[in-house]
Design an enzyme around this catalytic site. Structure first.
Site, PDB file in Angstrom:
ATOM      1  N   LYS A   1     -48.375 140.576  90.371  1.00 60.48           N
ATOM      2  CA  LYS A   1     -49.105 139.582  91.179  1.00 60.48           C
ATOM      3  C   LYS A   1     -49.292 140.108  92.605  1.00 60.48           C
ATOM      4  CE  LYS A   1     -45.686 138.162  93.927  1.00 60.48           C
ATOM      5  NZ  LYS A   1     -45.744 138.179  95.401  1.00 60.48           N
TER       6      LYS A   1
ATOM      7  N   ASP B   1     -48.376 136.499 100.181  1.00 60.00           N
ATOM      8  CA  ASP B   1     -47.795 137.398  99.185  1.00 60.00           C
ATOM      9  C   ASP B   1     -46.621 136.721  98.483  1.00 60.00           C
ATOM     10  OD1 ASP B   1     -47.468 140.309  98.055  1.00 60.00           O
ATOM     11  OD2 ASP B   1     -45.483 139.704  98.736  1.00 60.00           O
TER      12      ASP B   1
ATOM     13  N   SER C   1     -46.120 157.796  90.815  1.00 58.05           N
ATOM     14  CA  SER C   1     -45.786 157.364  92.165  1.00 58.05           C
ATOM     15  C   SER C   1     -45.880 158.563  93.099  1.00 58.05           C
ATOM     16  CB  SER C   1     -44.372 156.773  92.212  1.00 58.05           C
ATOM     17  OG  SER C   1     -43.985 156.455  93.526  1.00 58.05           O
ATOM     18  N   ARG C   2     -46.402 158.350  94.283  1.00 57.53           N
ATOM     19  CA  ARG C   2     -46.544 159.457  95.224  1.00 57.53           C
ATOM     20  C   ARG C   2     -45.204 160.003  95.674  1.00 57.53           C
ATOM     21  NH1 ARG C   2     -50.213 157.064  99.873  1.00 57.53           N
ATOM     22  NH2 ARG C   2     -48.836 155.308  99.407  1.00 57.53           N
TER      23      ARG C   2
ATOM     24  N   ILE D   1     -40.092 146.497  94.071  1.00 59.18           N
ATOM     25  CA  ILE D   1     -40.233 145.498  93.014  1.00 59.18           C
ATOM     26  C   ILE D   1     -40.181 146.147  91.643  1.00 59.18           C
ATOM     27  CG2 ILE D   1     -42.772 145.543  92.993  1.00 59.18           C
ATOM     28  CD1 ILE D   1     -40.542 142.427  92.554  1.00 59.18           C
TER      29      ILE D   1
END
Length: 308
Positions: free
Chosen positions: A88, A166, A34-35, A12
């Protein structure tokens, strides 16, 4: 310019947040936390904490990680004096979001609970058209294929992942925006796979004024064409929002259609909030989901497997 970082650089963030930021001259994207994923041309850090330690000049963060970790990230960012954009849903629980709202207020920082579907092309004109109408009924059909939209994302079946809610919270974000008055859950049925903690299908019924019914049919196993439609019957005609709100029909005639600019609208709104020193934390869609989990009847159904 608002110096901003994206935290959680998954699908996303790459598909929607990144292009929206790149098109908006109010922002300078300076880092990604970010990993597993980085972005050419901007700084990369494994964790939000490492990012905040390294870049004190940062103004804001956009939190795109799953909701279960969002509170801790937002709490840390606000404590470090950053404005916070929440993908969201804004949190895993209502209590978390309320606490963050109070923290943002105390810190004098912006907190934005974003609902991207409210920025679809047909939503604002639908709200305007319904403003002086008497609602007779509402039917929501929100059906999509989880294997297409969330491949390999096991978190969606864990507590806090919300399952079908979701995507379906997007429908609730639209309905809470366009209807002139509030509505309340009357009953719900949640179909939960025996190997999951969250529902894969759900049917909801809400009460509205003067006995009008609001019903929602939600499905995470739809194959082929996907369905994101909202039908509203009124005393003065019929309204339909289709394709997630990008198309508006009145009495069967197409009245509004436009390109997907939902996230561009979100980031324009966030910039306005930051510049004016305000927050926007509407939890109405999340409250309806919480009501469904609390008040709905659970039905155990066949297990879900990614590869079948």
């Amino acid at each position: 310019m608002i110096k901003i970082a994206i935290v959680g650089f998954g699908k996303i963030a790459q598909d929607q947040h990144l292009p929206a930021l790149q098109k908006n001259s109010d922002y300078q994207l300076v880092a990604v936390a970010s990993r597993n994923t980085s972005l050419d041309g901007v700084a990369h850090y494994k964790t939000l904490e490492a990012l905040l330690d390294a870049m004190p000049e940062l103004d804001a963060v956009s939190l795109c990680a799953p909701p279960a970790v969002r509170y801790a990230q937002a709490q840390l960012a606000l404590a470090r004096g950053k404005h916070v954009f929440l993908e969201k849903p804004p949190g895993a629980t209502l209590s978390e979001v309320e606490a963050l709202s109070e923290q943002a207020k105390a810190a004098g920082k912006t907190l934005f609970a974003s609902w991207h579907s409210r920025y679809a092309q047909g939503v604002a004109p639908a709200k305007a058209w319904l403003a002086d109408k008497t609602i007779k009924s509402v039917q929501v059909n929100w059906k999509e294929d989880v294997r297409v939209w969330h491949p390999g994302q096991a978190w969606i079946w864990e507590p806090g992942g919300m399952g079908i809610f979701d995507p379906a919270i997007n429908a609730l974000s639209i309905v809470t925006e366009i209807l002139p008055k509030p509505f309340f859950l009357k009953q719900a049925a949640l179909q939960v796979p025996e190997n999951c903690q969250t529902p894969i299908r759900a049917q909801l019924e809400f009460s509205y004024e003067a006995g009008a019914a609001i019903q929602a049919d939600l499905d995470f196993l739809q194959t082929g064409p996907q369905t994101w439609d909202i039908h509203v019957e009124t005393d003065k005609g019929t309204l339909k929002l289709s394709k997630g709100g990008s198309q508006l029909y009145i009495d069967g005639q197409l009245e509004k259609e436009g390109p997907d600019e939902e996230y561009s609208g979100l980031y324009a709104r966030f910039a306005e909030l930051v510049k004016s020193g305000q927050s926007d934390v509407d939890v109405a869609p999340l409250r309806h989901v919480a009501d469904a989990f609390m008040y709905g009847r659970r039905e155990t159904v066949e297990p879900f497997h990614e590869d079948t």
